[in-house]
Design a protein around this motif. Structure first.
Motif, PDB file in Angstrom:
ATOM      1  N   GLY A  99       5.238   6.376  -7.650  1.00 19.95           N
ATOM      2  CA  GLY A  99       4.520   5.142  -7.956  1.00 19.95           C
ATOM      3  C   GLY A  99       3.325   5.372  -8.861  1.00 19.95           C
ATOM      4  O   GLY A  99       3.083   4.608  -9.813  1.00 19.95           O
ATOM      5  N   ARG A 156       4.416   6.173 -12.483  1.00 18.85           N
ATOM      6  CA  ARG A 156       4.828   4.953 -13.204  1.00 18.85           C
ATOM      7  C   ARG A 156       3.604   4.171 -13.669  1.00 18.85           C
ATOM      8  O   ARG A 156       3.557   3.683 -14.789  1.00 18.85           O
ATOM      9  CB  ARG A 156       5.693   4.071 -12.316  1.00 18.85           C
ATOM     10  N   SER A 170       7.703   1.172   2.224  1.00 16.44           N
ATOM     11  CA  SER A 170       7.688   0.823   0.800  1.00 16.44           C
ATOM     12  C   SER A 170       6.505  -0.083   0.462  1.00 16.44           C
ATOM     13  O   SER A 170       5.823   0.112  -0.551  1.00 16.44           O
ATOM     14  CB  SER A 170       9.009   0.153   0.418  1.00 16.44           C
ATOM     15  N   SER A 228       3.337   0.924  -1.884  1.00 22.45           N
ATOM     16  CA  SER A 228       3.030   0.077  -3.039  1.00 22.45           C
ATOM     17  C   SER A 228       1.571  -0.380  -3.003  1.00 22.45           C
ATOM     18  O   SER A 228       0.879  -0.354  -4.025  1.00 22.45           O
ATOM     19  CB  SER A 228       3.968  -1.129  -3.061  1.00 22.45           C
ATOM     20  N   VAL A 236      -0.638   2.596  -3.927  1.00 23.91           N
ATOM     21  CA  VAL A 236      -0.599   2.875  -5.362  1.00 23.91           C
ATOM     22  C   VAL A 236      -1.457   1.872  -6.119  1.00 23.91           C
ATOM     23  O   VAL A 236      -2.247   2.247  -6.996  1.00 23.91           O
ATOM     24  CB  VAL A 236       0.857   2.892  -5.883  1.00 23.91           C
TER      25      VAL A 236
END
Length: 143
Positions: free
Chosen positions: A20, A23, A120, A124, A127
């Motif tokens: 994460g 990206r 997840s 998220s 991040v």
């Protein structure tokens, strides 16, 4: 910013954090610190730029970090089936770095008042929080 991602056991949470962050912040150097070689290897395969393994690596990385991302067990002595030693937990907990901890109830710890999040969703959120901190520190607008 010196970002350290820490994990234990198989490194699955750390792997997700590294993926994460890479990206969202592709030019940011990420350091993986695992309690064991399997955890470190998983984070390196996910794109971490550097990696180190073991108690001393965790202690040194915690001391040098500006931002730490890890499962909550990294600040709990004997967590993660005993992989987190007292020295590791103390080093992470007393580090001057800003810490973003993933709430995982498998460490026999529940954080009261948190909504139930999937792994997840928690990763998220971690991040996005990290991205905001990095961009604030760099003076870069958050997208």
């Amino acid at each position: 910013m010196r970002i350290v991602i820490m994990d234990a056991q198989g490194g699955g949470v750390g792997r997700l954090l590294v993926e994460g962050l890479k990206r969202a912040l592709p030019d940011q150097t990420l350091i993986a610190a695992g309690t064991n070689a399997l955890a470190t290897s998983a984070m390196l395969r996910a794109g971490a730029d550097q990696g180190a393994t073991g108690e001393n690596a965790i202690v040194v990385c915690a001391r040098q970090a500006e931002l730490i991302l890890a499962p909550i067990g990294m600040v709990l002595c004997d967590a993660m089936l005993g992989e987190v030693t007292a020295a590791m937990a103390a080093a992470v907990g007393s580090s001057p770095a800003h810490k973003i901890l993933i709430p995982i109830s498998r460490c026999q710890t529940t954080i009261a008042g948190l909504p139930a999040l999937t792994l997840s969703e928690a990763v998220s959120a971690a991040v996005q929080t990290a991205v905001g901190l990095v961009r604030d520190r760099q003076g870069t607008p958050v997208r």
